[in-house]
Write an enzyme that holds these catalytic residues in place. Structure first.
Site, PDB file in Angstrom:
ATOM      1  N   GLU A 237       0.679   5.244  -4.209  1.00 33.88           N
ATOM      2  CA  GLU A 237      -0.079   5.863  -3.103  1.00 33.88           C
ATOM      3  C   GLU A 237       0.764   6.883  -2.339  1.00 33.88           C
ATOM      4  O   GLU A 237       0.938   6.783  -1.117  1.00 33.88           O
ATOM      5  CB  GLU A 237      -0.585   4.793  -2.141  1.00 33.88           C
ATOM      6  CG  GLU A 237      -1.602   3.865  -2.764  1.00 33.88           C
ATOM      7  CD  GLU A 237      -2.304   2.972  -1.744  1.00 33.88           C
ATOM      8  OE1 GLU A 237      -1.779   2.796  -0.645  1.00 33.88           O
ATOM      9  OE2 GLU A 237      -3.386   2.453  -2.071  1.00 33.88           O
TER      10      GLU A 237
ATOM     11  N   GLU B 254      -5.863  -0.259  -8.731  1.00 36.92           N
ATOM     12  CA  GLU B 254      -6.056  -1.147  -7.577  1.00 36.92           C
ATOM     13  C   GLU B 254      -7.496  -1.062  -7.128  1.00 36.92           C
ATOM     14  O   GLU B 254      -7.988   0.038  -6.827  1.00 36.92           O
ATOM     15  CB  GLU B 254      -5.197  -0.724  -6.380  1.00 36.92           C
ATOM     16  CG  GLU B 254      -3.772  -1.172  -6.431  1.00 36.92           C
ATOM     17  CD  GLU B 254      -3.022  -0.895  -5.120  1.00 36.92           C
ATOM     18  OE1 GLU B 254      -3.626  -1.008  -4.037  1.00 36.92           O
ATOM     19  OE2 GLU B 254      -1.838  -0.554  -5.215  1.00 36.92           O
TER      20      GLU B 254
HETATM   21  C1  BGP Z   1      -2.687  -0.542  -1.005  1.00 34.90           C
HETATM   22  C2  BGP Z   1      -1.288  -0.906  -1.433  1.00 34.90           C
HETATM   23  C3  BGP Z   1      -1.089  -2.320  -1.855  1.00 34.90           C
HETATM   24  C4  BGP Z   1      -2.010  -3.331  -1.220  1.00 34.90           C
HETATM   25  C5  BGP Z   1      -3.402  -2.841  -0.948  1.00 34.90           C
HETATM   26  C6  BGP Z   1      -4.229  -3.736  -0.065  1.00 34.90           C
HETATM   27  O1  BGP Z   1      -2.628   0.451  -0.041  1.00 34.90           O
HETATM   28  O2  BGP Z   1      -0.874  -0.108  -2.517  1.00 34.90           O
HETATM   29  O3  BGP Z   1       0.271  -2.614  -1.782  1.00 34.90           O
HETATM   30  O4  BGP Z   1      -1.427  -4.084  -0.259  1.00 34.90           O
HETATM   31  O5  BGP Z   1      -3.416  -1.555  -0.383  1.00 34.90           O
HETATM   32  O6  BGP Z   1      -3.865  -3.571   1.278  1.00 34.90           O
HETATM   33  P1  BGP Z   1      -3.604  -4.773   2.245  1.00 34.90           P
HETATM   34  O7  BGP Z   1      -2.569  -5.614   1.581  1.00 34.90           O
HETATM   35  O8  BGP Z   1      -3.126  -4.175   3.517  1.00 34.90           O
HETATM   36  O9  BGP Z   1      -4.892  -5.484   2.392  1.00 34.90           O
END
Ligand code: BGP
Length: 477
Positions: free
Chosen positions: A173, A371
Site C-alpha cells: 500500500e 487483500e
Molecule cells: C491494510 C493493511 C493491512 C491490514 C488491513 C486491515 O491497510 O495493508 O496490514 O491491517 O489494511 O486494516 P486493519 O488491520 O486496520 O483493520
C-alpha cells in the site's frame, strides 16, 4: 475462472509472527506501536518502553505455530499464501552488511512448508515494519541512504529465495501515506514529523525515494531470474463524487489520481506523470531526483498490479451535515447507499468491480487482489464461531470480482482474503477486529491460550476454492 487462479489468504509478518526479539530480530516500527481502539488512536513511542503494552511483540506467535497454521490453510485448499519478510529478522538495524542467518532460515522453513502444500508464497518486501534504527538515525525514507539499505535487504532475500518465491510485491500500500496521517507515514516510510515541517514535501520525497528503490529491485529481480513476477501494491479506495455537479466530478477525478493512480502510473510507466509535476509546481513542492534515478525508474516497471480493497469513500467540494474535511476544500461525506462496519468502514462490494475496471482499463496489466476482508467481532459459543457476516462480505466481493472477470473481461490472477487467520489489526492494534477464517484465542490485552478454532467461514471458503469460485452458497453447520 482460470484453472490456475490463485485463491488463498494474506497476512503481514509483524501482525502475526510475534517473537519480536527472538533469534536476533531487531526492533521495527511495528514494535513501538501501542494498542488503540475505535476512537482511540495508537501511539508511537520513542523506542520500546517497559511500561507500555505492544500488541505486535507476541501477536499470535505464528513464528512458533506456522507449521500447524499452514496445515489449516492447506486444508482450506489455499493455492497461495501472502506474507512479508520481516526486514529486522534479516537485518536487525537495517545497516548491517551481512544478513542474520537465523532469520533467513526461518523464512526458508516457512516457504518450504508452503511449497510442500502446493501453496505459492506471495511475498511483500516492506509491509509497515521497517527497522526502527533507520527511523531514529536517518529519518526513514526521507533519506536516500535508507533506500539503499532497503535495496540491499531486498536483493539479499530475492537472491536467496528466488527458487522458492515467484511472486514479489515491493511496498505494501505505497499510496497509504498521501493522506499525510502520522501512523501511515511512520509505518510505511519511517517518517516522524516535527512542528513546522512541510509534510507534503517530505512525504512526496520519501515516496519518490521508495519508488526508485522499488524499480531498482524490480530490475535486479528481472535480470537475476526472468521467471520472477514483480508487482506493486496499491490500497484501492475509490473516491466517488457526492453529486453530479461537475465540480464534484472533477474533484473526485483529481483526488483519485493523486491518491492512487499517481503511484500506479509511476510503477507501470516508470515516469512521474505530468499532472503531478504540475501539482508540485503549483504547491511549491520540489522533489529531488537525478537523471540516473529517472533512468532507474524506467528500467524497473512491474509485471502486475496487486491491490487491497476494503471500501469506497465519497467526497464533495462543499461541506454537508456530518461531513469531515480531509484537506482544504475536500470533504468526506456519508454515502447513503451503503452501510458501514462496526469500525466505520463502508461496505461496498460493487466498488471492487468498479476499481478493477478502472485499473485494468488504465494499465492493461494483470491484477492481483491480495487483500480483501471483513474486520468484525466474533463470539465463541460451545467451541463454534458462526460468522455469517464475514461470509456475506466475502461472497459479495467475490461475486463482484467474478463480474469483473466474466462480464467486463478484466484479467485477475488471484484473490487473497486478508487476515485469513486472526491477527493484530494494523489500524487499531486490537485482536478484537478479526478477519480470520481461523479464530485465535487472544484478546486486546494479550491474554488467551492462542488456541486455533475453525469458524463457519473456514468450511465456506474451502468449498469456494474447491469449486473454483462456482459455489458461493452458505454451508449449513
Ligand atoms: C491494510 C493493511 C493491512 C491490514 C488491513 C486491515 O491497510 O495493508 O496490514 O491491517 O489494511 O486494516 P486493519 O488491520 O486496520 O483493520
Amino acid at each position: 475462472m482460470k484453472h490456475d487462479f490463485l485463491w488463498g489468504g494474506a497476512v503481514a509478518a509483524h501482525q502475526l509472527e510475534g517473537a519480536w526479539a527472538t533469534d536476533g530480530k531487531g526492533v521495527s516500527t511495528a514494535d513501538v506501536l501501542t494498542v488503540g481502539g475505535v476512537g482511540k488512536r495508537r501511539r508511537i513511542t520513542a523506542g520500546v518502553r517497559p511500561d507500555e503494552y505492544y500488541p505486535h511483540h507476541d501477536a499470535i506467535d505464528f513464528y512458533h505455530h506456522y507449521k500447524d497454521d499452514l496445515a489449516l490453510m492447506a486444508e482450506m485448499g489455499f493455492k497461495a499464501f501472502r506474507t512479508s519478510i520481516n526486514w529486522t529478522r534479516i537485518f536487525p538495524t537495517g545497516v548491517e552488511d551481512t544478513p542474520n542467518e537465523q532469520g533467513l532460515k526461518f523464512y526458508d522453513n516457512l516457504f518450504d512448508t508452503c511449497l510442500k502444500y502446493g501453496m505459492e508464497p506471495v511475498i511483500t518486501l516492506s509491509h509497515f515494519e521497517i527497522p526502527y534504527y533507520l527511523v531514529e538515525h536517518f529519518g526513514g525514507f526521507r533519506s536516500k541512504e535508507v533506500s539503499q539499505y532497503f535495496v540491499h535487504f531486498a536483493k539479499t532475500v530475492i537472491e536467496r529465495y528466488q527458487y522458492k518465491v515467484k511472486y514479489w510485491l515491493t511496498f505494501n500500500e505505497i499510496n497509504n501515506q498521501s493522506g499525510f496521517e502520522d501512523l501511515s507515514c511512520f509505518t510505511n516510510s519511517g517518517l516522524v514529523f516535527e512542528e513546522g515541517d512541510n509534510r507534503a514535501q517530505i512525504t512526496y520525497q520519501a515516496v519518490i525515494n521508495e519508488c526508485i528503490a522499488s524499480a531498482e529491485v524490480v530490475a535486479f529481480a528481472h535480470a537475476l531470474n526472468p521467471g520472477l513476477k514483480m508487482g506493486c501494491m496499491l490500497a484501492c479506495v475509490p473516491l466517488y463524487p457526492s453529486t453530479c455537479r461537475p465540480e464534484d466530478l472533477l474533484l473526485a477525478q483529481r483526488a483519485n489520481k493523486q491518491r492512487t493512480y499517481f503511484y500506479g502510473d509511476l510503477f507501470v510507466h516508470g515516469v512521474i506523470p505530468e499532472y503531478m509535476v504540475k501539482e508540485w509546481e503549483a504547491t511549491g513542492i520540489s522533489v529531488e531526483i537525478s537523471e540516473r534515478e529517472r533512468a532507474i525508474l524506467k528500467s524497473g516497471t512491474v509485471d502486475f498490479i496487486s491491490l487491497s480493497y476494503y471500501m469506497s469513500f465519497t467526497i464533495s467540494t462543499t461541506e454537508q451535515s456530518k461531513s469531515h474535511q480531509v484537506m482544504p476544500g475536500i470533504y468526506l461525506v456519508n454515502n447513503p447507499y451503503i452501510q458501514a462496519s462496526d469500525w466505520g468502514w463502508p461496505i461496498d462490494p460493487q466498488g471492487l468491480r468498479y476499481v478493477l475496471n478502472e485499473l485494468y482499463d488504465r494499465y492493461q496489466k494483470p491484477l492481483f487482489i491480495v487483500e480483501n476482508g471483513f474486520g468484525a467481532k466474533d463470539v465463541v459459543e460451545g467451541g463454534k464461531i458462526h460468522d455469517p457476516y464475514r461470509i456475506d462480505y466475502l461472497r459479495q466481493h467475490i461475486e463482484s470480482m467474478k463480474q469483473a472477470i466474466e462480464i467486463d473481461g478484466v484479467d485477475i490472477m488471484g484473490y487473497l482474503v486478508w487476515g485469513c487467520i486472526d491477527l493484530v489489526s494494523f489500524g487499531t492494534g486490537e485482536m478484537d477486529k478479526r478477519y480470520g477464517m481461523i479464530y485465535v484465542d487472544r484478546d486486546n490485552r494479550g491474554q488467551g491460550s492462542l488456541k486455533r478454532l475453525k469458524k463457519d467461514s473456514f468450511d465456506w471458503y474451502t468449498k469456494v476454492i474447491a469449486t473454483n469460485g462456482e459455489d458461493l452458497s452458505e454451508v449449513h453447520q
